[in-house]
Design a protein around this motif. Sequence first.
Motif, PDB file in Angstrom:
ATOM      1  N   ALA A 235       0.801  -1.224   0.000  1.00 61.23           N
ATOM      2  CA  ALA A 235       0.000   0.000   0.000  1.00 61.23           C
ATOM      3  C   ALA A 235       0.833   1.274   0.000  1.00 61.23           C
ATOM      4  O   ALA A 235       0.269   2.363  -0.076  1.00 61.23           O
ATOM      5  CB  ALA A 235      -0.944   0.004   1.201  1.00 61.23           C
ATOM      6  N   THR A 236       2.163   1.175   0.063  1.00 59.27           N
ATOM      7  CA  THR A 236       2.978   2.384  -0.093  1.00 59.27           C
ATOM      8  C   THR A 236       2.909   2.909  -1.524  1.00 59.27           C
ATOM      9  O   THR A 236       3.263   4.057  -1.790  1.00 59.27           O
ATOM     10  CB  THR A 236       4.450   2.122   0.289  1.00 59.27           C
ATOM     11  N   VAL A 237       2.441   2.059  -2.436  1.00 59.90           N
ATOM     12  CA  VAL A 237       2.285   2.440  -3.842  1.00 59.90           C
ATOM     13  C   VAL A 237       0.798   2.410  -4.202  1.00 59.90           C
ATOM     14  O   VAL A 237       0.078   1.487  -3.824  1.00 59.90           O
ATOM     15  CB  VAL A 237       3.062   1.479  -4.763  1.00 59.90           C
ATOM     16  N   ASP A 238       0.347   3.406  -4.926  1.00 61.72           N
ATOM     17  CA  ASP A 238      -1.002   3.392  -5.486  1.00 61.72           C
ATOM     18  C   ASP A 238      -0.968   2.407  -6.654  1.00 61.72           C
ATOM     19  O   ASP A 238      -0.470   2.725  -7.735  1.00 61.72           O
ATOM     20  CB  ASP A 238      -1.373   4.797  -5.958  1.00 61.72           C
ATOM     21  N   GLU A 239      -1.466   1.202  -6.420  1.00 60.43           N
ATOM     22  CA  GLU A 239      -1.315   0.119  -7.402  1.00 60.43           C
ATOM     23  C   GLU A 239      -2.007   0.434  -8.719  1.00 60.43           C
ATOM     24  O   GLU A 239      -1.492   0.104  -9.800  1.00 60.43           O
ATOM     25  CB  GLU A 239      -1.839  -1.185  -6.811  1.00 60.43           C
ATOM     26  N   ALA A 240      -3.167   1.052  -8.665  1.00 59.74           N
ATOM     27  CA  ALA A 240      -3.872   1.419  -9.895  1.00 59.74           C
ATOM     28  C   ALA A 240      -3.045   2.402 -10.713  1.00 59.74           C
ATOM     29  O   ALA A 240      -2.958   2.294 -11.952  1.00 59.74           O
ATOM     30  CB  ALA A 240      -5.242   2.004  -9.573  1.00 59.74           C
ATOM     31  N   ALA A 241      -2.436   3.369 -10.040  1.00 56.19           N
ATOM     32  CA  ALA A 241      -1.593   4.347 -10.736  1.00 56.19           C
ATOM     33  C   ALA A 241      -0.354   3.677 -11.323  1.00 56.19           C
ATOM     34  O   ALA A 241       0.092   4.029 -12.428  1.00 56.19           O
ATOM     35  CB  ALA A 241      -1.183   5.459  -9.772  1.00 56.19           C
ATOM     36  N   LEU A 242       0.197   2.701 -10.601  1.00 58.72           N
ATOM     37  CA  LEU A 242       1.369   1.978 -11.101  1.00 58.72           C
ATOM     38  C   LEU A 242       1.012   1.189 -12.359  1.00 58.72           C
ATOM     39  O   LEU A 242       1.766   1.194 -13.343  1.00 58.72           O
ATOM     40  CB  LEU A 242       1.914   1.047 -10.027  1.00 58.72           C
ATOM     41  N   ILE A 243      -0.117   0.498 -12.320  1.00 57.36           N
ATOM     42  CA  ILE A 243      -0.545  -0.273 -13.493  1.00 57.36           C
ATOM     43  C   ILE A 243      -0.700   0.653 -14.695  1.00 57.36           C
ATOM     44  O   ILE A 243      -0.232   0.346 -15.809  1.00 57.36           O
ATOM     45  CB  ILE A 243      -1.862  -1.010 -13.188  1.00 57.36           C
ATOM     46  N   ASP A 244      -1.317   1.787 -14.477  1.00 57.83           N
ATOM     47  CA  ASP A 244      -1.506   2.758 -15.558  1.00 57.83           C
ATOM     48  C   ASP A 244      -0.161   3.244 -16.099  1.00 57.83           C
ATOM     49  O   ASP A 244       0.045   3.333 -17.315  1.00 57.83           O
ATOM     50  CB  ASP A 244      -2.335   3.935 -15.052  1.00 57.83           C
TER      51      ASP A 244
END
Length: 327
Positions: A235-244
Amino acid sequence: MKKIVAWKSLPEDVLAYLQQHAQVVQVDPAQHDAFVAALRDADGGIGASVKITPAMLDGASRLKALSTVSVGFDQFDVDDLTRRGIVLAHTPDVLTESTADTVFSLILASARRVVELADWVKAGQWRASIGPAQFGLDVQGKTLGIVGLGRIGGAVARRAALGFNMNVLYTNRSANPHAERTYGARRVDLPELLANADFVCLQVPLTPQTKHMIGAAELRAMKKSAILINASRGATVDEAALIDALQNGTIHGAGLDVFDTEPLPADSPLLKLASVVALPHIGSATHETRHAMARNAAENLIAALDGTLAVNIVNRDVLAGSAGRDS
Protein backbone atom coordinates in the motif's frame (compact mmCIF):
# COMPACT_ATOMS: atom_id res chain seq x y z
CA MET A 1 1.59 -20.49 34.80
CA LYS A 2 1.41 -17.83 32.09
CA LYS A 3 -0.62 -18.55 28.98
CA ILE A 4 0.54 -17.73 25.44
CA VAL A 5 -1.57 -17.83 22.29
CA ALA A 6 0.31 -18.75 19.10
CA TRP A 7 -1.54 -17.97 15.86
CA LYS A 8 1.30 -19.00 13.57
CA SER A 9 3.02 -22.36 13.10
CA LEU A 10 6.38 -22.29 14.88
CA PRO A 11 9.50 -24.48 14.53
CA GLU A 12 9.53 -27.35 17.02
CA ASP A 13 12.50 -26.01 18.98
CA VAL A 14 10.93 -22.54 19.23
CA LEU A 15 7.65 -24.02 20.41
CA ALA A 16 9.56 -26.10 22.98
CA TYR A 17 11.31 -22.94 24.20
CA LEU A 18 7.98 -21.20 24.74
CA GLN A 19 6.56 -24.25 26.51
CA GLN A 20 9.42 -24.12 28.99
CA HIS A 21 8.12 -20.74 30.14
CA ALA A 22 4.37 -20.85 29.63
CA GLN A 23 1.35 -22.83 28.57
CA VAL A 24 1.10 -22.47 24.80
CA VAL A 25 -2.27 -22.61 23.07
CA GLN A 26 -2.06 -22.91 19.30
CA VAL A 27 -5.03 -21.47 17.43
CA ASP A 28 -6.17 -21.14 13.85
CA PRO A 29 -6.76 -17.43 13.22
CA ALA A 30 -9.32 -18.36 10.58
CA GLN A 31 -11.51 -19.57 13.47
CA HIS A 32 -12.12 -16.00 14.54
CA ASP A 33 -14.33 -16.51 17.59
CA ALA A 34 -12.05 -19.19 19.07
CA PHE A 35 -9.03 -16.99 18.40
CA VAL A 36 -10.59 -14.00 20.18
CA ALA A 37 -11.68 -16.19 23.10
CA ALA A 38 -8.14 -17.48 23.49
CA LEU A 39 -6.72 -13.94 23.54
CA ARG A 40 -9.13 -12.93 26.30
CA ASP A 41 -7.62 -15.56 28.56
CA ALA A 42 -3.96 -15.03 27.61
CA ASP A 43 -0.97 -13.22 29.05
CA GLY A 44 0.83 -13.00 25.70
CA GLY A 45 0.56 -13.80 22.03
CA ILE A 46 2.84 -14.56 19.10
CA GLY A 47 2.15 -14.72 15.39
CA ALA A 48 2.22 -12.90 12.06
CA SER A 49 0.20 -11.90 9.01
CA VAL A 50 -3.12 -11.54 10.84
CA LYS A 51 -4.88 -8.24 11.53
CA ILE A 52 -5.33 -7.76 15.29
CA THR A 53 -8.06 -5.17 15.81
CA PRO A 54 -8.94 -3.33 19.02
CA ALA A 55 -12.26 -5.15 19.16
CA MET A 56 -10.43 -8.48 19.29
CA LEU A 57 -8.68 -7.38 22.48
CA ASP A 58 -11.72 -6.15 24.38
CA GLY A 59 -11.93 -8.19 27.56
CA ALA A 60 -8.32 -9.38 27.28
CA SER A 61 -7.55 -7.99 30.74
CA ARG A 62 -4.54 -10.26 31.34
CA LEU A 63 -2.81 -9.51 28.05
CA LYS A 64 0.59 -7.97 28.67
CA ALA A 65 2.56 -8.49 25.46
CA LEU A 66 2.25 -9.38 21.78
CA SER A 67 5.17 -10.43 19.59
CA THR A 68 5.02 -10.36 15.81
CA VAL A 69 7.25 -12.64 13.74
CA SER A 70 8.06 -9.79 11.37
CA VAL A 71 9.72 -6.41 11.20
CA GLY A 72 6.51 -4.74 10.00
CA PHE A 73 3.76 -4.05 12.52
CA ASP A 74 0.98 -2.56 10.41
CA GLN A 75 -1.28 -5.47 11.38
CA PHE A 76 -1.64 -3.89 14.83
CA ASP A 77 -3.21 -0.68 16.11
CA VAL A 78 -0.13 0.46 17.99
CA ASP A 79 -1.83 3.41 19.67
CA ASP A 80 -4.57 1.13 20.98
CA LEU A 81 -2.04 -1.36 22.34
CA THR A 82 -0.19 1.46 24.07
CA ARG A 83 -3.40 2.74 25.67
CA ARG A 84 -4.04 -0.76 26.96
CA GLY A 85 -0.50 -1.07 28.31
CA ILE A 86 0.32 -3.99 25.99
CA VAL A 87 3.92 -4.22 24.77
CA LEU A 88 4.34 -4.92 21.06
CA ALA A 89 7.64 -6.49 19.98
CA HIS A 90 8.97 -7.16 16.48
CA THR A 91 12.06 -8.66 14.79
CA PRO A 92 13.89 -5.80 13.03
CA ASP A 93 17.45 -7.14 12.83
CA VAL A 94 17.47 -10.82 11.93
CA LEU A 95 15.87 -10.43 8.50
CA THR A 96 17.90 -7.47 7.25
CA GLU A 97 20.37 -9.29 5.03
CA SER A 98 17.98 -11.83 3.49
CA THR A 99 15.48 -9.08 2.70
CA ALA A 100 18.20 -6.92 1.15
CA ASP A 101 19.15 -9.93 -1.00
CA THR A 102 15.54 -10.11 -2.20
CA VAL A 103 15.52 -6.39 -2.99
CA PHE A 104 18.66 -6.66 -5.04
CA SER A 105 17.37 -9.75 -6.83
CA LEU A 106 14.39 -7.63 -7.92
CA ILE A 107 16.74 -4.93 -9.21
CA LEU A 108 18.77 -7.42 -11.24
CA ALA A 109 15.80 -9.46 -12.44
CA SER A 110 13.89 -6.36 -13.55
CA ALA A 111 16.82 -4.74 -15.31
CA ARG A 112 18.08 -7.88 -17.04
CA ARG A 113 14.59 -9.35 -17.69
CA VAL A 114 15.63 -12.57 -15.95
CA VAL A 115 12.15 -14.01 -15.32
CA GLU A 116 10.75 -13.02 -18.71
CA LEU A 117 13.70 -14.43 -20.66
CA ALA A 118 13.93 -17.60 -18.58
CA ASP A 119 10.30 -18.29 -19.46
CA TRP A 120 11.08 -17.41 -23.08
CA VAL A 121 13.84 -20.04 -23.18
CA LYS A 122 11.66 -22.68 -21.49
CA ALA A 123 8.96 -21.99 -24.06
CA GLY A 124 11.39 -22.96 -26.83
CA GLN A 125 11.67 -19.44 -28.24
CA TRP A 126 15.48 -19.31 -28.22
CA ARG A 127 16.14 -20.39 -31.80
CA ALA A 128 18.95 -18.02 -32.80
CA SER A 129 21.37 -15.53 -31.30
CA ILE A 130 19.52 -12.94 -29.24
CA GLY A 131 19.13 -9.40 -30.47
CA PRO A 132 17.92 -6.02 -29.20
CA ALA A 133 14.43 -7.42 -28.56
CA GLN A 134 15.91 -9.40 -25.66
CA PHE A 135 18.34 -6.79 -24.34
CA GLY A 136 18.01 -5.44 -20.82
CA LEU A 137 19.51 -2.54 -18.87
CA ASP A 138 22.81 -2.21 -17.02
CA VAL A 139 22.76 -2.12 -13.23
CA GLN A 140 26.39 -1.36 -12.49
CA GLY A 141 27.21 2.33 -12.39
CA LYS A 142 23.57 3.44 -12.35
CA THR A 143 21.81 5.58 -9.72
CA LEU A 144 19.78 3.89 -7.01
CA GLY A 145 17.30 5.98 -5.07
CA ILE A 146 16.32 4.48 -1.71
CA VAL A 147 13.25 5.83 0.05
CA GLY A 148 13.86 4.97 3.70
CA LEU A 149 17.46 4.28 4.64
CA GLY A 150 17.02 2.18 7.76
CA ARG A 151 18.48 -1.26 8.39
CA ILE A 152 17.30 -2.89 5.17
CA GLY A 153 17.78 0.23 3.08
CA GLY A 154 21.33 0.51 4.40
CA ALA A 155 22.05 -3.12 3.50
CA VAL A 156 20.73 -2.48 -0.02
CA ALA A 157 22.93 0.62 -0.27
CA ARG A 158 25.98 -1.47 0.70
CA ARG A 159 25.28 -3.98 -2.06
CA ALA A 160 24.68 -1.19 -4.57
CA ALA A 161 27.72 0.96 -3.81
CA LEU A 162 30.33 -1.64 -2.96
CA GLY A 163 29.15 -4.44 -5.22
CA PHE A 164 27.83 -2.61 -8.27
CA ASN A 165 29.52 0.80 -8.11
CA MET A 166 26.13 2.50 -8.02
CA ASN A 167 25.49 6.09 -7.06
CA VAL A 168 23.15 6.05 -4.04
CA LEU A 169 20.59 8.75 -3.32
CA TYR A 170 18.27 8.48 -0.34
CA THR A 171 15.43 10.15 1.49
CA ASN A 172 14.98 9.59 5.20
CA ARG A 173 13.56 11.38 8.22
CA SER A 174 17.10 11.78 9.51
CA ALA A 175 20.55 11.67 7.96
CA ASN A 176 22.49 8.41 7.82
CA PRO A 177 26.13 9.46 8.35
CA HIS A 178 27.41 5.88 8.11
CA ALA A 179 25.88 5.36 4.66
CA GLU A 180 27.11 8.74 3.51
CA ARG A 181 30.64 8.08 4.73
CA THR A 182 30.92 4.42 3.73
CA TYR A 183 28.76 4.13 0.62
CA GLY A 184 28.87 7.69 -0.68
CA ALA A 185 25.10 7.98 -0.22
CA ARG A 186 23.64 11.45 -0.66
CA ARG A 187 20.51 12.60 1.13
CA VAL A 188 18.03 14.45 -1.11
CA ASP A 189 14.35 15.27 -1.07
CA LEU A 190 11.89 12.91 -2.76
CA PRO A 191 11.39 14.99 -5.94
CA GLU A 192 15.13 15.08 -6.61
CA LEU A 193 15.43 11.36 -5.95
CA LEU A 194 12.57 10.54 -8.33
CA ALA A 195 13.99 12.76 -11.07
CA ASN A 196 17.47 11.25 -10.97
CA ALA A 197 17.22 7.60 -9.93
CA ASP A 198 17.39 4.76 -12.44
CA PHE A 199 15.93 2.49 -9.77
CA VAL A 200 13.57 3.79 -7.08
CA CYS A 201 13.52 1.43 -4.10
CA LEU A 202 10.92 1.72 -1.32
CA GLN A 203 12.04 0.64 2.17
CA VAL A 204 9.53 2.36 4.43
CA PRO A 205 7.01 0.97 6.92
CA LEU A 206 3.33 1.34 6.12
CA THR A 207 1.91 4.27 8.07
CA PRO A 208 -0.78 6.85 7.31
CA GLN A 209 2.04 9.07 6.05
CA THR A 210 3.54 6.48 3.68
CA LYS A 211 0.32 5.00 2.30
CA HIS A 212 0.24 5.68 -1.47
CA MET A 213 3.34 7.85 -1.17
CA ILE A 214 4.11 6.77 -4.73
CA GLY A 215 1.15 7.73 -6.87
CA ALA A 216 0.50 9.01 -10.36
CA ALA A 217 2.36 12.31 -9.83
CA GLU A 218 5.43 10.57 -8.39
CA LEU A 219 5.49 8.00 -11.19
CA ARG A 220 5.33 10.80 -13.77
CA ALA A 221 8.27 12.46 -12.00
CA MET A 222 10.46 9.38 -12.53
CA LYS A 223 12.62 8.78 -15.57
CA LYS A 224 10.88 7.03 -18.44
CA SER A 225 13.70 4.45 -18.22
CA ALA A 226 13.36 3.99 -14.44
CA ILE A 227 12.31 0.86 -12.58
CA LEU A 228 10.29 0.91 -9.35
CA ILE A 229 11.28 -1.64 -6.70
CA ASN A 230 8.93 -2.33 -3.79
CA ALA A 231 9.65 -4.90 -1.10
CA SER A 232 8.28 -2.86 1.81
CA ARG A 233 4.46 -2.87 1.89
CA GLY A 234 2.10 -2.96 -1.06
CA ALA A 235 0.00 0.00 0.00
CA THR A 236 2.98 2.38 -0.09
CA VAL A 237 2.29 2.44 -3.84
CA ASP A 238 -1.00 3.39 -5.49
CA GLU A 239 -1.31 0.12 -7.40
CA ALA A 240 -3.87 1.42 -9.90
CA ALA A 241 -1.59 4.35 -10.74
CA LEU A 242 1.37 1.98 -11.10
CA ILE A 243 -0.54 -0.27 -13.49
CA ASP A 244 -1.51 2.76 -15.56
CA ALA A 245 2.10 4.02 -15.61
CA LEU A 246 3.43 0.64 -16.72
CA GLN A 247 0.78 0.17 -19.40
CA ASN A 248 1.41 3.66 -20.78
CA GLY A 249 5.20 3.49 -20.64
CA THR A 250 5.47 6.25 -18.05
CA ILE A 251 8.18 4.15 -16.37
CA HIS A 252 10.16 1.21 -17.74
CA GLY A 253 9.21 -1.53 -15.27
CA ALA A 254 8.70 -2.70 -11.71
CA GLY A 255 10.05 -5.35 -9.37
CA LEU A 256 7.46 -6.13 -6.71
CA ASP A 257 7.46 -8.42 -3.69
CA VAL A 258 4.43 -6.81 -2.04
CA PHE A 259 0.95 -5.85 -3.21
CA ASP A 260 -2.27 -4.17 -2.09
CA THR A 261 -3.97 -7.57 -1.88
CA GLU A 262 -2.00 -10.68 -1.01
CA PRO A 263 -1.99 -13.25 -2.47
CA LEU A 264 -2.04 -11.24 -5.68
CA PRO A 265 -5.30 -12.02 -7.55
CA ALA A 266 -4.77 -14.16 -10.64
CA ASP A 267 -6.58 -11.57 -12.76
CA SER A 268 -4.33 -8.68 -11.71
CA PRO A 269 -3.22 -6.60 -14.71
CA LEU A 270 0.30 -6.67 -13.24
CA LEU A 271 0.59 -10.32 -14.21
CA LYS A 272 -0.02 -9.50 -17.87
CA LEU A 273 2.90 -7.07 -18.07
CA ALA A 274 6.28 -8.42 -19.22
CA SER A 275 7.93 -5.41 -17.57
CA VAL A 276 6.87 -6.58 -14.10
CA VAL A 277 8.70 -9.07 -11.90
CA ALA A 278 6.19 -10.24 -9.27
CA LEU A 279 7.26 -12.32 -6.27
CA PRO A 280 5.01 -13.84 -3.55
CA HIS A 281 6.23 -11.69 -0.62
CA ILE A 282 9.46 -13.67 -0.12
CA GLY A 283 11.49 -10.83 1.43
CA SER A 284 12.77 -12.79 4.42
CA ALA A 285 11.72 -16.23 3.21
CA THR A 286 14.76 -18.41 3.71
CA HIS A 287 14.86 -21.38 6.06
CA GLU A 288 17.59 -19.79 8.14
CA THR A 289 16.05 -16.34 8.45
CA ARG A 290 12.49 -17.46 9.16
CA HIS A 291 13.77 -19.74 11.92
CA ALA A 292 15.82 -16.90 13.39
CA MET A 293 12.79 -14.60 13.25
CA ALA A 294 10.60 -17.10 15.07
CA ARG A 295 13.24 -17.62 17.77
CA ASN A 296 13.75 -13.89 18.15
CA ALA A 297 10.01 -13.27 18.42
CA ALA A 298 9.68 -15.99 21.05
CA GLU A 299 12.54 -14.57 23.10
CA ASN A 300 11.03 -11.09 22.77
CA LEU A 301 7.71 -12.35 24.11
CA ILE A 302 9.11 -14.20 27.11
CA ALA A 303 11.29 -11.23 28.04
CA ALA A 304 8.32 -8.87 27.69
CA LEU A 305 6.19 -11.07 29.95
CA ASP A 306 9.04 -11.12 32.48
CA GLY A 307 9.38 -7.34 32.27
CA THR A 308 13.00 -7.53 31.05
CA LEU A 309 12.66 -6.77 27.32
CA ALA A 310 14.83 -3.78 26.41
CA VAL A 311 15.10 -4.10 22.61
CA ASN A 312 12.79 -4.67 19.61
CA ILE A 313 9.92 -2.78 21.26
CA VAL A 314 7.56 -0.94 18.91
CA ASN A 315 5.68 1.09 21.54
CA ARG A 316 8.23 2.13 24.14
CA ASP A 317 5.72 4.52 25.71
CA VAL A 318 4.28 1.50 27.50
CA LEU A 319 7.54 1.06 29.40
CA ALA A 320 7.66 4.72 30.27
CA GLY A 321 4.31 4.35 31.96
CA SER A 322 2.77 7.11 29.87
CA ALA A 323 -0.29 5.04 29.04
CA GLY A 324 -2.54 3.24 31.42
CA ARG A 325 -4.07 -0.17 30.86
CA ASP A 326 -7.75 -0.29 30.03
CA SER A 327 -9.80 -2.51 32.27
